[in-house]
Enzyme design. Sequence first.
Site, short mmCIF file in Angstrom:
data_model
loop_
_atom_site.label_atom_id
_atom_site.label_comp_id
_atom_site.label_asym_id
_atom_site.label_seq_id
_atom_site.Cartn_x
_atom_site.Cartn_y
_atom_site.Cartn_z
N GLN A 1 -40.76 -11.78 93.12
CA GLN A 1 -40.17 -10.50 92.76
C GLN A 1 -39.20 -10.66 91.59
O GLN A 1 -38.44 -11.62 91.52
CB GLN A 1 -39.44 -9.92 93.98
CG GLN A 1 -39.19 -8.44 93.89
CD GLN A 1 -39.03 -7.80 95.26
OE1 GLN A 1 -39.51 -8.30 96.26
NE2 GLN A 1 -38.37 -6.66 95.31
N SER B 1 -40.89 -17.47 96.63
CA SER B 1 -40.73 -16.37 97.59
C SER B 1 -42.05 -15.63 97.79
O SER B 1 -43.00 -16.18 98.35
CB SER B 1 -39.61 -15.44 97.11
OG SER B 1 -39.29 -14.49 98.09
N LEU B 2 -42.16 -14.39 97.33
CA LEU B 2 -43.42 -13.64 97.41
C LEU B 2 -44.59 -14.46 96.87
O LEU B 2 -45.70 -14.43 97.41
CB LEU B 2 -43.29 -12.34 96.61
CG LEU B 2 -44.59 -11.70 96.14
CD1 LEU B 2 -45.32 -11.09 97.33
CD2 LEU B 2 -44.35 -10.71 95.03
N GLN C 1 -39.24 -18.09 106.02
CA GLN C 1 -38.91 -17.85 104.62
C GLN C 1 -38.04 -16.61 104.39
O GLN C 1 -37.19 -16.59 103.51
CB GLN C 1 -40.21 -17.74 103.82
CG GLN C 1 -40.05 -17.74 102.31
CD GLN C 1 -41.05 -16.82 101.65
OE1 GLN C 1 -41.06 -15.62 101.87
NE2 GLN C 1 -41.90 -17.40 100.82
N ARG D 1 -45.09 -6.94 104.14
CA ARG D 1 -43.84 -7.68 103.87
C ARG D 1 -42.93 -6.87 102.95
O ARG D 1 -41.73 -6.74 103.20
CB ARG D 1 -44.18 -9.03 103.22
CG ARG D 1 -42.98 -9.92 102.90
CD ARG D 1 -43.48 -11.20 102.24
NE ARG D 1 -42.45 -12.20 102.01
CZ ARG D 1 -41.74 -12.31 100.90
NH1 ARG D 1 -41.95 -11.46 99.90
NH2 ARG D 1 -40.83 -13.27 100.75
N HIS E 1 -33.65 -13.11 101.77
CA HIS E 1 -33.39 -14.52 102.12
C HIS E 1 -31.98 -14.70 102.69
O HIS E 1 -31.27 -15.63 102.33
CB HIS E 1 -33.65 -15.44 100.93
CG HIS E 1 -35.05 -15.33 100.42
ND1 HIS E 1 -36.13 -15.81 101.15
CD2 HIS E 1 -35.56 -14.76 99.30
CE1 HIS E 1 -37.25 -15.54 100.46
NE2 HIS E 1 -36.92 -14.90 99.36
#
Length: 301
Positions: A9, A87-88, A245, A112, A196
């Site tokens: 992102q 991440s993503l 995560q 998500r 996160h």
Amino acid sequence: MKAFVFPGQGSQYCGMGRDIYDTFPAAKALMEQANDILGYRITDIMFLGSEEELRQTMHTQPAIFLHSMAAASQLNAEGVAMTAGHSLGEYSALCFAGAISFEDAVKIVAERGRLMQQAGTEKPGTMAAIIGMQDSALDALLAEAGAEGIVQAANFNSPGQIVISGDIAAVKKAVELAPAHGARMAKELVVSGAFHSPLMKPAEEKLAAALEAVDIKNATIPVCMNAVARTVTDAAEIRKNLVLQLTSSVLWTQSIEEMTTAGITRFVEVGPQKVLQGLIKRISKGAELEGKDTAADIQGA
């Protein structure tokens, strides 16, 4: 050895993926498949949507994933020894490595994004970039700012670039205190939630339930995963790390160091923009870097 890495992102941009869609029939078919799976035209948001619309987490995540996978579908995977995603981007890495089917990945990435946006609304939080501070000084800064609420490291992006996440008051306090702890700059980010961090716990629990319906297989290519900064191929471990995560730090610096130690000398960023190339340049000195964002990039492969 070569690795493919996939962005997360923040890498989105208006018009993303349009030239790939127009140039490669197989990529166009993949994107249309995603539209059908989602039940709306994510490609319209990617190609024609406003910056504000594209910045919504529920749109950002499937858009970046789809751009990355459309680009990857046109690349020769031969010789890719390892993969990772920020991440993503970890979902793109896992889909590329055969651990999650494209159809399941589209569904779970969209879910998500929706869950993270919802969690950001229900439990408002924020994030900030801390620049030029030694990692060793981070604990003291977070301990001091933690008097105002939850705050933790969200991303270890590269040496001297850390992103923190948590309650608004605690993050603002950390930004205020950061120069006294050796930071060159500290700046709050424009985000829709405290990603996160423990504020994502409601999303984590719902994502865990959604992942139970996903058929995760052993990866055919080792994936260096964010939460543990080591390569994983086992399906059960992949599932566990994907859940972890959402509330854990993204150990990107440590992941790139791990991959370099394992013999990776060439990193190819597959997807929008060049964010990861910039980070890797500061982590792995001398690594060969390239990006595959546009149709021209792919045709020059």
